[in-house]
Design a protein around this motif. Structure first.
Motif, PDB file in Angstrom:
ATOM      1  N   MET A   1       0.913  -1.166   0.179  1.00  0.00           N
ATOM      2  CA  MET A   1      -0.100   0.012  -0.053  1.00  0.00           C
ATOM      3  C   MET A   1       0.881   1.316  -0.022  1.00  0.00           C
ATOM      4  SD  MET A   1      -3.596   0.645   0.104  1.00  0.00           S
ATOM      5  CE  MET A   1      -3.757  -1.310   0.654  1.00  0.00           C
ATOM      6  N   LEU A   2       0.795   2.142  -1.105  1.00  0.00           N
ATOM      7  CA  LEU A   2       1.565   3.393  -1.074  1.00  0.00           C
ATOM      8  C   LEU A   2       0.994   4.339  -0.371  1.00  0.00           C
ATOM      9  CD1 LEU A   2       2.162   3.302  -5.041  1.00  0.00           C
ATOM     10  CD2 LEU A   2       3.719   2.725  -3.262  1.00  0.00           C
ATOM     11  N   PHE A   3       1.795   5.006   0.538  1.00  0.00           N
ATOM     12  CA  PHE A   3       1.771   6.384   1.249  1.00  0.00           C
ATOM     13  C   PHE A   3       1.949   7.206   0.051  1.00  0.00           C
ATOM     14  CE2 PHE A   3       3.091   3.423   4.945  1.00  0.00           C
ATOM     15  CZ  PHE A   3       1.914   3.377   5.613  1.00  0.00           C
ATOM     16  N   GLU A   4       1.511   8.396   0.642  1.00  0.00           N
ATOM     17  CA  GLU A   4       1.956   9.703  -0.566  1.00  0.00           C
ATOM     18  C   GLU A   4       3.448   9.951  -0.379  1.00  0.00           C
ATOM     19  OE1 GLU A   4       1.241  14.359   0.331  1.00  0.00           O
ATOM     20  OE2 GLU A   4      -0.398  13.255   0.071  1.00  0.00           O
ATOM     21  N   GLY A   5       4.006   9.633   0.656  1.00  0.00           N
ATOM     22  CA  GLY A   5       5.498   9.820   0.638  1.00  0.00           C
ATOM     23  C   GLY A   5       6.412   9.183  -0.352  1.00  0.00           C
ATOM     24  N   ASN A   6       5.796   7.619  -0.381  1.00  0.00           N
ATOM     25  CA  ASN A   6       6.159   6.744  -1.389  1.00  0.00           C
ATOM     26  C   ASN A   6       5.859   7.196  -2.583  1.00  0.00           C
ATOM     27  OD1 ASN A   6       4.573   4.340   0.865  1.00  0.00           O
ATOM     28  ND2 ASN A   6       6.762   4.483   0.738  1.00  0.00           N
ATOM     29  N   VAL A   7       4.782   7.842  -2.967  1.00  0.00           N
ATOM     30  CA  VAL A   7       4.588   8.445  -4.559  1.00  0.00           C
ATOM     31  C   VAL A   7       5.657   9.450  -4.633  1.00  0.00           C
ATOM     32  CG1 VAL A   7       2.837   9.354  -5.738  1.00  0.00           C
ATOM     33  CG2 VAL A   7       2.162   7.559  -4.371  1.00  0.00           C
ATOM     34  N   ILE A   8       5.855  10.307  -3.769  1.00  0.00           N
ATOM     35  CA  ILE A   8       6.639  11.456  -3.838  1.00  0.00           C
ATOM     36  C   ILE A   8       8.068  10.929  -4.130  1.00  0.00           C
ATOM     37  CG2 ILE A   8       7.665  13.542  -2.626  1.00  0.00           C
ATOM     38  CD1 ILE A   8       4.849  13.860  -1.116  1.00  0.00           C
ATOM     39  N   ALA A   9       8.588  10.093  -3.396  1.00  0.00           N
ATOM     40  CA  ALA A   9       9.722   9.560  -3.382  1.00  0.00           C
ATOM     41  C   ALA A   9      10.169   9.019  -4.967  1.00  0.00           C
ATOM     42  CB  ALA A   9      10.161   8.591  -2.438  1.00  0.00           C
ATOM     43  N   ALA A  10       9.243   8.184  -5.376  1.00  0.00           N
ATOM     44  CA  ALA A  10       9.254   7.514  -6.816  1.00  0.00           C
ATOM     45  C   ALA A  10       9.358   8.586  -7.924  1.00  0.00           C
ATOM     46  CB  ALA A  10       8.047   6.372  -6.932  1.00  0.00           C
ATOM     47  N   VAL A  11       8.485   9.476  -7.656  1.00  0.00           N
ATOM     48  CA  VAL A  11       8.352  10.586  -8.872  1.00  0.00           C
ATOM     49  C   VAL A  11       9.617  11.554  -8.847  1.00  0.00           C
ATOM     50  CG1 VAL A  11       7.115  12.514  -9.556  1.00  0.00           C
ATOM     51  CG2 VAL A  11       5.749  10.506  -8.909  1.00  0.00           C
ATOM     52  N   CYS A  12      10.257  11.705  -7.595  1.00  0.00           N
ATOM     53  CA  CYS A  12      11.154  12.580  -7.504  1.00  0.00           C
ATOM     54  C   CYS A  12      12.482  11.964  -8.226  1.00  0.00           C
ATOM     55  CB  CYS A  12      11.758  12.825  -6.115  1.00  0.00           C
ATOM     56  SG  CYS A  12      10.735  14.323  -5.211  1.00  0.00           S
ATOM     57  N   GLU A  13      12.572  10.357  -7.888  1.00  0.00           N
ATOM     58  CA  GLU A  13      13.614   9.612  -8.494  1.00  0.00           C
ATOM     59  C   GLU A  13      13.314   9.758  -9.955  1.00  0.00           C
ATOM     60  OE1 GLU A  13      14.881   4.867  -8.447  1.00  0.00           O
ATOM     61  OE2 GLU A  13      14.480   5.722  -6.490  1.00  0.00           O
ATOM     62  N   LYS A  14      12.450   9.386 -10.692  1.00  0.00           N
ATOM     63  CA  LYS A  14      12.151   9.319 -12.047  1.00  0.00           C
ATOM     64  C   LYS A  14      12.490  10.762 -12.515  1.00  0.00           C
ATOM     65  CE  LYS A  14      10.107   8.137 -15.893  1.00  0.00           C
ATOM     66  NZ  LYS A  14      10.627   7.116 -16.920  1.00  0.00           N
ATOM     67  N   LEU A  15      12.230  11.866 -12.151  1.00  0.00           N
ATOM     68  CA  LEU A  15      12.562  13.220 -12.421  1.00  0.00           C
ATOM     69  C   LEU A  15      14.149  13.460 -12.493  1.00  0.00           C
ATOM     70  CD1 LEU A  15       9.482  15.313 -11.004  1.00  0.00           C
ATOM     71  CD2 LEU A  15       9.894  14.697 -13.330  1.00  0.00           C
ATOM     72  N   GLU A  16      14.680  12.873 -11.441  1.00  0.00           N
ATOM     73  CA  GLU A  16      16.036  13.036 -11.264  1.00  0.00           C
ATOM     74  C   GLU A  16      16.778  12.477 -12.520  1.00  0.00           C
ATOM     75  OE1 GLU A  16      17.069  14.105  -6.799  1.00  0.00           O
ATOM     76  OE2 GLU A  16      16.778  12.162  -7.227  1.00  0.00           O
ATOM     77  N   GLU A  17      16.117  11.274 -12.738  1.00  0.00           N
ATOM     78  CA  GLU A  17      16.582  10.419 -14.012  1.00  0.00           C
ATOM     79  C   GLU A  17      16.625  11.222 -15.254  1.00  0.00           C
ATOM     80  OE1 GLU A  17      14.563   6.576 -13.698  1.00  0.00           O
ATOM     81  OE2 GLU A  17      15.521   6.147 -12.044  1.00  0.00           O
ATOM     82  N   GLU A  18      15.660  12.012 -15.236  1.00  0.00           N
ATOM     83  CA  GLU A  18      15.315  12.583 -16.553  1.00  0.00           C
ATOM     84  C   GLU A  18      15.847  14.011 -16.692  1.00  0.00           C
ATOM     85  OE1 GLU A  18      13.368  11.502 -19.160  1.00  0.00           O
ATOM     86  OE2 GLU A  18      13.010   9.617 -18.165  1.00  0.00           O
TER      87      GLU A  18
END
Length: 145
Positions: A1-18
């Motif tokens: 179950m994803l908490f909001e913080g998990n969603v934020i972390a995953a998106v930040c990682e993706k954005l840094e990769e980009e």
């Protein structure tokens, strides 16, 4: 179950990769835009503002802690995220081209509610980051992330 913080972390990682620089990354108790990411693309400076939602409450004292939000709660969260990025689209900024996105858990209810407003999201230029339970990010965007 994803908490909001998990969603934020995953998106930040993706954005840094980009190639984005994360200027702001809020935790679930802070107010404001969850993610502000910056990127230079030639002469254009991009500011990406992202509003994120989780699949359950991250507050241990909440009755919903660890339990998935029901369909009605998910609808409200999608609506709140849409309102927040509409605020961001209203920002006047001569230094940056403002782009917006919402970030959500990739589950049936979130997918269904986004599908209902996909044409509006595309018209307004709002991207959607879907994060699965493994932290993988899928992007639906009318512009190149």
């Amino acid at each position: 179950m994803l908490f909001e913080g998990n969603v934020i972390a995953a998106v930040c990682e993706k954005l840094e990769e980009e190639g984005y620089y994360i200027e702001q990354r809020l935790n679930t108790t802070q107010q404001g835009f969850d993610i502000i990411a910056l990127k230079e693309n030639g002469d254009m400076k991009i500011k990406l503002i992202v509003e994120a939602k989780g699949a359950t409450s991250s507050r241990k004292s909440s009755e919903r802690y660890g339990q998935p939000f029901d369909r009605a709660q998910v609808r409200i969260h999608v609506a709140e995220a849409l309102y927040k990025v509409a605020e961001a689209l209203s920002i006047k900024n001569s230094r940056y081209q403002i782009y917006t996105a919402i970030a959500l858990p990739k589950n049936k209810d979130h997918l269904d509610h986004v599908k209902k407003i996909q044409t509006a999201l595309d018209t307004l230029g709002i991207a959607v980051f879907f994060v699965d339970d493994m932290g993988r990010v899928e992007v639906s965007s009318p512009w190149a992330v």
